[in-house]
Motif scaffolding. Sequence first.
Motif, PDB file in Angstrom:
ATOM      1  N   VAL A  31       2.164   1.566  -3.571  1.00 29.79           N
ATOM      2  CA  VAL A  31       1.178   2.066  -4.539  1.00 29.79           C
ATOM      3  C   VAL A  31       0.914   3.552  -4.306  1.00 29.79           C
ATOM      4  N   ALA A  32       0.845   3.962  -3.023  1.00 29.76           N
ATOM      5  CA  ALA A  32       0.548   5.365  -2.714  1.00 29.76           C
ATOM      6  C   ALA A  32       1.657   6.287  -3.223  1.00 29.76           C
ATOM      7  N   ILE A  33       2.910   5.933  -2.918  1.00 27.07           N
ATOM      8  CA  ILE A  33       4.008   6.808  -3.327  1.00 27.07           C
ATOM      9  C   ILE A  33       4.224   6.729  -4.840  1.00 27.07           C
ATOM     10  N   TYR A  34       3.902   5.579  -5.406  1.00 24.08           N
ATOM     11  CA  TYR A  34       3.993   5.424  -6.859  1.00 24.08           C
ATOM     12  C   TYR A  34       3.031   6.394  -7.543  1.00 24.08           C
TER      13      TYR A  34
ATOM     14  N   ILE B 118       0.832  -1.196   0.000  1.00 24.82           N
ATOM     15  CA  ILE B 118       0.000   0.000   0.000  1.00 24.82           C
ATOM     16  C   ILE B 118       0.871   1.253   0.000  1.00 24.82           C
ATOM     17  N   ILE B 119       1.951   1.238   0.807  1.00 29.67           N
ATOM     18  CA  ILE B 119       2.889   2.363   0.786  1.00 29.67           C
ATOM     19  C   ILE B 119       3.441   2.524  -0.635  1.00 29.67           C
TER      20      ILE B 119
END
Lengths: 269, 298
Positions: free
Chosen positions: A123-126, A120-121
Amino acid sequence: MLLSPNAMGPRLRVGLYLTTGAIAAFLLLPIVFIVLLSFGSSQWLVFPPPGWTLKWYEQFFANVEWMESAYTSLKVALLTTLCAVALGLPSAFALVRGRFPGRELLYALFTLPMIVPLVIIAVAIYALFLKLGYTGTLFAFVVSHVIVALPFTIISIINSLKLFDQSIEDAAVICGASRLQAVIKVTFPAIRPGMVAGALFAFLVSWDEVVLSVMMASPSLQTLPVKMWTTLRQDLTPVIAVASTLLIALSILIMLIAAALRRRNEPSA
Amino acid sequence: MKIAAVQLTQSPAGGTPRSARLARWKGSLPLLPALLFLSLFFLAPLIGLLLRGVLEPEPGLGNYETLFANSAYARVLFNTFAVAGLVTLISLLLGFPLAWAITLAPRGWGRWLLSIVLLSMWTSLLARTYSWLVLLQASGVINKALMAMGLIDQPLEMVHNLTGVVIGMSYIMIPFIVLPLQATMSAIDPMVLQAGSICGASPWRNFFRVFLPLCRPGLFSGGLMVFVMSLGYYVTPALLGGAQNMMLPEFIVQQVQSFLNWGLASAAAALLIAITLLLFYAYLKLQPESPVASSTAR
């Protein structure tokens, strides 16, 4: 009696030791297997190998892509370690010594990246870096790795800082040192085990990071785990066994350093 | 720069009214760089991602409806929990005897066992997963050995399905059971067990009624931690699992990378975060104290 092998009765004792041996073997199996495989001559990873060879090592070291990705990994890991310690050290001081409201909440926030699933981290920063056009840059790798390395660094430093008696630092100030001198000359040496452990953790987290790196990577810039990951998805070439073996050697090296540091600090503790 | 920040914490607060108001926040300044960093690169993107779940493709709870209504997606949820549960159970069963042996083995042997556990934990995740991929494949060592022993006639399918995922992940999680459990066990007073047997308990009874209950804190916290970690694991399921039986983390990545369906991915991410934080809260409630809490009474 269940906590003393002599008093536990022969059947239970032998049973426990056999089970333990089997589980320990299970833990070692994939590690030993991969090291042996990297020296095996079979392209198809036949085991036991028909012969022994170093040709996969030659291929690994001769391949520009593998070498470049290893170099990128090293660069990213060192920068991550530096940033994690630079951000983590003052934070640890504030969390241990500060007397401001919401410290517990802030501590929870700082450890949150350890708890939120990595995917999740990633995907979020991506999503953020995709919008900013930062994917595939060194900056993207380091920033994303620092997020997940920071909690490890902060926790290690907090643990050793809590064991340090602040009155020793105060004594140095009373004896005429400035607070800054006292912190650098008295406190830092005393909490060095925690700082080194925090740095080692940050390095290992970054060095071994797959999920974030796969998201951040571009064809021209990738870390060693990313190169392993993309190669793995195509075929199981023994060159990956070579890369794995080198990674295992590095882990053992870091473990030995950590153990040596611990031993050196035990008598004084 | 960081050193200057440390110094600022320690400098005495001035006497102006403004600094009196600020005195409450004395010592919080060194936190600022890290706090800024995390807000910018962790919290903001996370909130941004979660918002997309209710905003894309149109505002509303449509993504959540899709997630729960579609039977294929429900299958993903079921897989995630089933695998995490099974992995927790297996790693507890294998970790328990190991932790026990480390606790009661003579010092040298105990150290060796502990080193093996640490080595397996610190070895590159990809290296270990690759190794299992080769070991478990149809023409791999394990299948060959089983066939040579005459236990099976045909190779078992142990990779690219949930079997492979469970084997690989249980392997990875064992250290996370052993370490907390061993700490709990070594804190047990042997006299308590002796008292049990003096009072007439058989070894079995002593094990189940005295020893096991005393190990419970370690079993609970280790097990819960492993369950939480398993729910969010991506690498091992992606490599050892198959395309048919996905888990939630793979599903999220697939929605983002293959289908560019950020809304659905974000709804699934929100679900995973909610479950993770809920379970982690339960884990914290089992812990005696938080690392920074000790100096202030709550």
